[in-house]
Design a protein around this motif. Structure first.
Motif: not given
Length: 312
Positions: A102-107, A197-201
């Motif tokens: 999930d690439p989202g931003d959490a509140l 955002q949400g991915a590993l490199a």
């Protein structure tokens, strides 16, 4: 094939989870290879009382790991892709990008739950200029408070610093099993994520063909292509933690097109340039450049010029 791989990682709970996850994948794929983890402290981990934008941005969380890679002390490093600068040091490359979660931003707001329910003047904690700008664009009445530290530290500060809400990356919370704290995942119409955002490199030496070959199976091609477009956009606008931009690309499962939306904002959220593009995933770099150029020409350059003037 190498008989041992040494993975460099930061020491935070999330960084260790990420490194352990990659190590477990490698051990399953290469049961005879010894996989070791080496914990390292980065500049970004040491300086916790100053906003990232004032001390150098993304590279603060990768520099020490990259020096260790170039010296041969470690073979690879695992990062949150969103923490990586658009340009890597000479001699290093992205060996793989894992499938995005999930690439989202959490509140996180135990009392008010959602952004629209926050009262006027509510205190919201975030360390990100990108989140700050987009929150203020949607809710100019909010009071944004700088929030540094690892995920567990920032969760504690929700109470200790008398905050009404904090903003964190959804992916990190889910990876650590802390998604129970999430009260709202902001829609992208309000808050576009950071690049990658949400991915590993997985980063490695460009001339280490043996290690690169061993890491190839970790690469998730659709995520790689989407984040390549995002990083191309980032490079074109010369953005980092110190520039409020949001961007998200994905490959549509129905028509196979890469679709990307981005925003360039003033730090106070009052000015915003938002646009989208789509095309062949094989042209990911060109799509990122094209979208960035179009947005710069339609007001983005003016926003960034004013931002750089203020910094000078």
């Amino acid at each position: 094939m190498k008989q041992k791989l040494v993975i460099g990682t930061r020491g935070s709970k999330l960084a260790l989870w990420q490194a352990d996850h990659v190590a477990a994948c490698l051990r399953r794929h290469y049961p005879s290879v010894a996989i070791e983890l080496k914990n390292m402290v980065t500049t970004g981990d040491k300086i916790l009382d100053v906003p990232l934008a004032k001390i150098g941005g993304k590279g603060l969380f990768t520099k020490e790991l990259e020096v260790a890679m170039l010296s041969g002390e470690i073979d690879l490093a695992v990062h949150s892709l969103k923490d990586m600068p658009a340009e890597l040091p000479d001699g290093l490359i992205l060996a793989a990008v894992t499938e995005r979660v999930d690439p989202g931003d959490a509140l996180i707001s135990p009392q008010y739950k959602t952004l629209d329910k926050l009262p006027a003047g509510a205190r919201v904690g975030t360390s990100s200029l990108r989140r700050r700008a987009q929150l203020l664009h949607a809710r100019p009445d909010l009071t944004i408070v700088d929030l540094r530290g690892n995920l567990d530290t920032r969760l504690k500060k929700l109470t200790t610093e008398n905050l009404d809400a904090i903003m964190l990356a959804t992916a990190g919370l889910k990876r650590l099993g802390w998604d129970k704290h999430i009260t709202q995942i902001l829609p992208q119409a309000i808050c576009l994520p950071a690049v990658g955002q949400g991915a590993l490199a997985i980063e490695a030496r460009a001339n280490d063909a043996e290690t690169l070959s061993m890491l190839a199976f970790l690469n998730h091609e659709p995520t790689y292509r989407a984040t390549l477009a995002e990083r191309s956009f980032l490079a074109e606008v010369e953005g980092g933690c110190q520039i409020p931009i949001g961007v998200y690309a994905q490959i549509d499962t129905e028509d196979g097109q890469l679709k990307m939306t981005a925003v360039i904002m003033s730090p106070d959220g009052q000015k915003a340039v938002r646009d989208s593009i789509q095309g062949d995933p094989a042209q990911a770099v060109a799509l990122g450049h094209t979208l960035a150029g179009r947005m710069l020409d339609h007001g983005g350059r003016e926003i960034l010029a004013k931002l750089f003037t203020q910094e000078d």
